[in-house]
Design a protein around this motif. Sequence first.
Motif, PDB file in Angstrom:
ATOM      1  N   SER A 198       0.811  -1.206   0.000  1.00 20.80           N
ATOM      2  CA  SER A 198       0.000   0.000   0.000  1.00 20.80           C
ATOM      3  C   SER A 198       0.847   1.259   0.000  1.00 20.80           C
ATOM      4  O   SER A 198       0.371   2.331  -0.376  1.00 20.80           O
ATOM      5  CB  SER A 198      -0.915   0.011   1.238  1.00 20.80           C
ATOM      6  OG  SER A 198      -0.141  -0.054   2.432  1.00 20.80           O
ATOM      7  N   GLY A 199       2.101   1.149   0.429  1.00 22.01           N
ATOM      8  CA  GLY A 199       2.963   2.316   0.515  1.00 22.01           C
ATOM      9  C   GLY A 199       3.874   2.454  -0.686  1.00 22.01           C
ATOM     10  O   GLY A 199       3.918   1.605  -1.579  1.00 22.01           O
ATOM     11  N   SER A 200       4.631   3.539  -0.698  1.00 25.85           N
ATOM     12  CA  SER A 200       5.488   3.866  -1.833  1.00 25.85           C
ATOM     13  C   SER A 200       6.800   3.087  -1.772  1.00 25.85           C
ATOM     14  O   SER A 200       7.303   2.744  -0.699  1.00 25.85           O
ATOM     15  CB  SER A 200       5.764   5.366  -1.847  1.00 25.85           C
ATOM     16  OG  SER A 200       6.139   5.804  -3.123  1.00 25.85           O
ATOM     17  N   VAL A 201       7.348   2.816  -2.945  1.00 26.44           N
ATOM     18  CA  VAL A 201       8.655   2.183  -3.077  1.00 26.44           C
ATOM     19  C   VAL A 201       9.725   3.265  -3.078  1.00 26.44           C
ATOM     20  O   VAL A 201       9.594   4.289  -3.752  1.00 26.44           O
ATOM     21  CB  VAL A 201       8.733   1.355  -4.372  1.00 26.44           C
ATOM     22  CG1 VAL A 201      10.154   0.877  -4.631  1.00 26.44           C
ATOM     23  CG2 VAL A 201       7.773   0.175  -4.286  1.00 26.44           C
ATOM     24  N   PHE A 202      10.788   3.031  -2.299  1.00 30.01           N
ATOM     25  CA  PHE A 202      11.882   3.977  -2.217  1.00 30.01           C
ATOM     26  C   PHE A 202      13.134   3.393  -2.850  1.00 30.01           C
ATOM     27  O   PHE A 202      13.393   2.198  -2.740  1.00 30.01           O
ATOM     28  CB  PHE A 202      12.173   4.340  -0.759  1.00 30.01           C
ATOM     29  CG  PHE A 202      11.044   5.059  -0.076  1.00 30.01           C
ATOM     30  CD1 PHE A 202      10.868   6.416  -0.264  1.00 30.01           C
ATOM     31  CD2 PHE A 202      10.154   4.377   0.727  1.00 30.01           C
ATOM     32  CE1 PHE A 202       9.823   7.080   0.353  1.00 30.01           C
ATOM     33  CE2 PHE A 202       9.112   5.032   1.354  1.00 30.01           C
ATOM     34  CZ  PHE A 202       8.944   6.398   1.161  1.00 30.01           C
ATOM     35  N   PHE A 203      13.900   4.256  -3.502  1.00 31.57           N
ATOM     36  CA  PHE A 203      15.165   3.875  -4.097  1.00 31.57           C
ATOM     37  C   PHE A 203      14.966   2.904  -5.266  1.00 31.57           C
ATOM     38  O   PHE A 203      13.865   2.428  -5.534  1.00 31.57           O
ATOM     39  CB  PHE A 203      16.124   3.297  -3.047  1.00 31.57           C
ATOM     40  CG  PHE A 203      16.308   4.193  -1.862  1.00 31.57           C
ATOM     41  CD1 PHE A 203      17.055   5.347  -1.975  1.00 31.57           C
ATOM     42  CD2 PHE A 203      15.698   3.914  -0.645  1.00 31.57           C
ATOM     43  CE1 PHE A 203      17.202   6.202  -0.893  1.00 31.57           C
ATOM     44  CE2 PHE A 203      15.846   4.752   0.434  1.00 31.57           C
ATOM     45  CZ  PHE A 203      16.596   5.914   0.317  1.00 31.57           C
ATOM     46  N   THR A 204      16.051   2.610  -5.938  1.00 34.24           N
ATOM     47  CA  THR A 204      16.003   1.835  -7.173  1.00 34.24           C
ATOM     48  C   THR A 204      15.768   0.353  -6.887  1.00 34.24           C
ATOM     49  O   THR A 204      16.513  -0.243  -6.104  1.00 34.24           O
ATOM     50  CB  THR A 204      17.330   1.999  -7.936  1.00 34.24           C
ATOM     51  OG1 THR A 204      17.592   3.378  -8.136  1.00 34.24           O
ATOM     52  CG2 THR A 204      17.280   1.276  -9.268  1.00 34.24           C
ATOM     53  N   PRO A 205      14.767  -0.283  -7.514  1.00 32.43           N
ATOM     54  CA  PRO A 205      14.648  -1.741  -7.389  1.00 32.43           C
ATOM     55  C   PRO A 205      15.814  -2.422  -8.109  1.00 32.43           C
ATOM     56  O   PRO A 205      16.386  -1.862  -9.049  1.00 32.43           O
ATOM     57  CB  PRO A 205      13.316  -2.045  -8.065  1.00 32.43           C
ATOM     58  CG  PRO A 205      13.102  -0.915  -9.016  1.00 32.43           C
ATOM     59  CD  PRO A 205      13.731   0.293  -8.382  1.00 32.43           C
ATOM     60  N   ARG A 206      16.166  -3.615  -7.682  1.00 34.65           N
ATOM     61  CA  ARG A 206      17.278  -4.362  -8.268  1.00 34.65           C
ATOM     62  C   ARG A 206      16.783  -5.713  -8.768  1.00 34.65           C
ATOM     63  O   ARG A 206      15.830  -6.274  -8.240  1.00 34.65           O
ATOM     64  CB  ARG A 206      18.399  -4.575  -7.243  1.00 34.65           C
ATOM     65  CG  ARG A 206      18.940  -3.292  -6.650  1.00 34.65           C
ATOM     66  CD  ARG A 206      19.727  -2.499  -7.663  1.00 34.65           C
ATOM     67  NE  ARG A 206      20.211  -1.247  -7.101  1.00 34.65           N
ATOM     68  CZ  ARG A 206      20.967  -0.383  -7.749  1.00 34.65           C
ATOM     69  NH1 ARG A 206      21.334  -0.624  -8.992  1.00 34.65           N
ATOM     70  NH2 ARG A 206      21.360   0.735  -7.170  1.00 34.65           N
ATOM     71  N   VAL A 207      17.483  -6.256  -9.763  1.00 31.24           N
ATOM     72  CA  VAL A 207      17.092  -7.534 -10.348  1.00 31.24           C
ATOM     73  C   VAL A 207      18.336  -8.321 -10.721  1.00 31.24           C
ATOM     74  O   VAL A 207      19.380  -7.740 -11.057  1.00 31.24           O
ATOM     75  CB  VAL A 207      16.185  -7.318 -11.594  1.00 31.24           C
ATOM     76  CG1 VAL A 207      16.932  -6.621 -12.715  1.00 31.24           C
ATOM     77  CG2 VAL A 207      15.562  -8.621 -12.058  1.00 31.24           C
ATOM     78  N   ALA A 208      18.232  -9.653 -10.644  1.00 35.53           N
ATOM     79  CA  ALA A 208      19.332 -10.543 -11.038  1.00 35.53           C
ATOM     80  C   ALA A 208      18.735 -11.796 -11.660  1.00 35.53           C
ATOM     81  O   ALA A 208      17.614 -12.203 -11.327  1.00 35.53           O
ATOM     82  CB  ALA A 208      20.203 -10.900  -9.838  1.00 35.53           C
ATOM     83  N   LEU A 209      19.486 -12.416 -12.570  1.00 37.65           N
ATOM     84  CA  LEU A 209      19.054 -13.612 -13.299  1.00 37.65           C
ATOM     85  C   LEU A 209      20.081 -14.726 -13.144  1.00 37.65           C
ATOM     86  O   LEU A 209      21.291 -14.469 -13.096  1.00 37.65           O
ATOM     87  CB  LEU A 209      18.916 -13.301 -14.792  1.00 37.65           C
ATOM     88  CG  LEU A 209      17.570 -12.818 -15.331  1.00 37.65           C
ATOM     89  CD1 LEU A 209      17.741 -12.328 -16.757  1.00 37.65           C
ATOM     90  CD2 LEU A 209      16.555 -13.940 -15.302  1.00 37.65           C
ATOM     91  N   ASP A 210      19.608 -15.986 -13.117  1.00 39.87           N
ATOM     92  CA  ASP A 210      20.531 -17.120 -13.143  1.00 39.87           C
ATOM     93  C   ASP A 210      20.651 -17.666 -14.566  1.00 39.87           C
ATOM     94  O   ASP A 210      20.083 -17.108 -15.520  1.00 39.87           O
ATOM     95  CB  ASP A 210      20.107 -18.202 -12.148  1.00 39.87           C
ATOM     96  CG  ASP A 210      18.793 -18.892 -12.506  1.00 39.87           C
ATOM     97  OD1 ASP A 210      18.309 -18.743 -13.653  1.00 39.87           O
ATOM     98  OD2 ASP A 210      18.240 -19.601 -11.641  1.00 39.87           O
ATOM     99  N   ALA A 211      21.366 -18.771 -14.726  1.00 37.37           N
ATOM    100  CA  ALA A 211      21.633 -19.317 -16.053  1.00 37.37           C
ATOM    101  C   ALA A 211      20.395 -19.904 -16.706  1.00 37.37           C
ATOM    102  O   ALA A 211      20.362 -20.086 -17.933  1.00 37.37           O
ATOM    103  CB  ALA A 211      22.732 -20.384 -15.964  1.00 37.37           C
ATOM    104  N   GLN A 212      19.352 -20.215 -15.927  1.00 36.25           N
ATOM    105  CA  GLN A 212      18.127 -20.811 -16.470  1.00 36.25           C
ATOM    106  C   GLN A 212      17.049 -19.762 -16.757  1.00 36.25           C
ATOM    107  O   GLN A 212      15.958 -20.106 -17.203  1.00 36.25           O
ATOM    108  CB  GLN A 212      17.565 -21.859 -15.506  1.00 36.25           C
ATOM    109  CG  GLN A 212      18.442 -23.095 -15.342  1.00 36.25           C
ATOM    110  CD  GLN A 212      19.692 -22.835 -14.530  1.00 36.25           C
ATOM    111  OE1 GLN A 212      19.636 -22.193 -13.485  1.00 36.25           O
ATOM    112  NE2 GLN A 212      20.821 -23.312 -15.011  1.00 36.25           N
ATOM    113  N   GLY A 213      17.332 -18.506 -16.468  1.00 26.43           N
ATOM    114  CA  GLY A 213      16.349 -17.453 -16.709  1.00 26.43           C
ATOM    115  C   GLY A 213      15.443 -17.160 -15.537  1.00 26.43           C
ATOM    116  O   GLY A 213      14.495 -16.381 -15.671  1.00 26.43           O
ATOM    117  N   ASN A 214      15.700 -17.775 -14.363  1.00 29.97           N
ATOM    118  CA  ASN A 214      14.959 -17.428 -13.162  1.00 29.97           C
ATOM    119  C   ASN A 214      15.495 -16.104 -12.615  1.00 29.97           C
ATOM    120  O   ASN A 214      16.706 -15.863 -12.628  1.00 29.97           O
ATOM    121  CB  ASN A 214      15.112 -18.517 -12.099  1.00 29.97           C
ATOM    122  CG  ASN A 214      14.653 -19.876 -12.596  1.00 29.97           C
ATOM    123  OD1 ASN A 214      13.488 -20.060 -12.918  1.00 29.97           O
ATOM    124  ND2 ASN A 214      15.577 -20.827 -12.667  1.00 29.97           N
ATOM    125  N   ALA A 215      14.612 -15.276 -12.118  1.00 27.17           N
ATOM    126  CA  ALA A 215      15.021 -13.947 -11.656  1.00 27.17           C
ATOM    127  C   ALA A 215      14.535 -13.692 -10.239  1.00 27.17           C
ATOM    128  O   ALA A 215      13.561 -14.282  -9.761  1.00 27.17           O
ATOM    129  CB  ALA A 215      14.466 -12.875 -12.589  1.00 27.17           C
TER     130      ALA A 215
END
Length: 456
Positions: A198-215
């Motif tokens: 319900s609240g606001s997101v602060f700062f940059t979200p981050r993402v990472a992937l493995d060799a099978q395409g799972n994130a």
Amino acid sequence: NPGTNTLTLTVTAPDGRTVTQSLTVTVETGGTGGWSPSATISTGSGDFVRAAMNAAGQAVIAWRQQEGSARYIFASRFRPGTGWSVPQRIGTNDTNALSLPGVAIDAAGNAMAVWSQYDGTYGIFANYCPANQEWDRAQTRGIENRPDYAYLPQLAMSPDGKAIVVWQQLDAGNYRVYANHFVPGQGWGTPERIENGSGSVFFTPRVALDAQGNALAVWSQFDGTATNVYANRYHPAQGWGQPQPIESGDALTERPALAMDAQGNATAVWRQSDGTSASIYANRYLSGGGWGSAVLLESTLETADDQNIAMDANGHARVAWLQREGTFDAIYISRFDPEQGWSTPEKVAGGLTAANIHAVTYASGQGTVLWTQRNPDRFIFDLYASRSIPGGGWTSPEAVEVGDVSVSSADLATDAGGNVLAVWGQDRVYARFFSPQSVGGPIPRDIDPCLQRGGN
């Protein structure tokens, strides 16, 4: 072999005559290596520079370049044996490029860049560049479809070319986390919101992937009482799951960072304040087992900040952060080994003024941390690095760039052999390579030999 070797070359002509020549070759190893001279990449002033490198040493960098009142996104590719390509503007209608671009490159050398820009509305855009081609502005695609302000995209790519982008987007007065995915041969999917708070997101979200395409994606979000770190997992066949908190404190949590190994194990780190000082925490995600419990990486009373993380394909991680020590900054690093857990923090550098950690890398047993610090005599920011020493410890700070113009942004990337690419923005965009095996490293070609800068 390592050391000094004498090579004897004998050439026999058709008439039987021979010519013999002896050559003395010195091969240096043991992690000493060396930095290449600086290469000038851009022809104009650049900032927000980012870099990526695949296991084979192919690299891509992207940056924002000022030309008059306009700000464009440019990119260049590095191919071993060929060098840097001529920088190209890669966006359309990108006269007001807003944020730090994201870049990635897969195992085959296919590259991608993402950025935010204003072209009447604030949107997220991407360009895909096949391995055997150069950038084509006509390949730019908008990858979100809302009219609201969208910015701070983050990109991750698997070795086979699958990609995930996450970003912040204004929605009904609060900032949310949205994502889109890319599949080679199919293109982009449909953007979707991946958190339900319900609240606001602060700062940059981050993402990472493995060799099978799972994130995995992580972000910091206010829940009405406290700001906590949340995570969500993406499976190629099932899509995004349900977001979950990965720490449960009442203190302010900020700026999570994330790294993942080839098997899908991941580590998130963040800054957490108790109202008096701030500390660095971490949590581990085990593929098939989920998130563990948050652990404190340092326990001093001084404030810690500017956390960065890198992980190799086998799950070994390095976390770097700034620690306040009186009126100065110091850089500390903690190591994670899957068999031994977290190490006691090691001090890499101290006595720094207004320091800022830009990146940390780790591959093939070689770790590197890159930072800027203010030169007290000239009040500009210089660029330094330190590298891990086989057997333990870190090198003394090495000047990557000390000049008459402040370094405004910088980044690191590494290949599977531990060769490191450092890039930075000043009056131009520059690059240097570090090779752990041979002094001088792989020497990149300049776009213009007249712009060559000597190494420091």
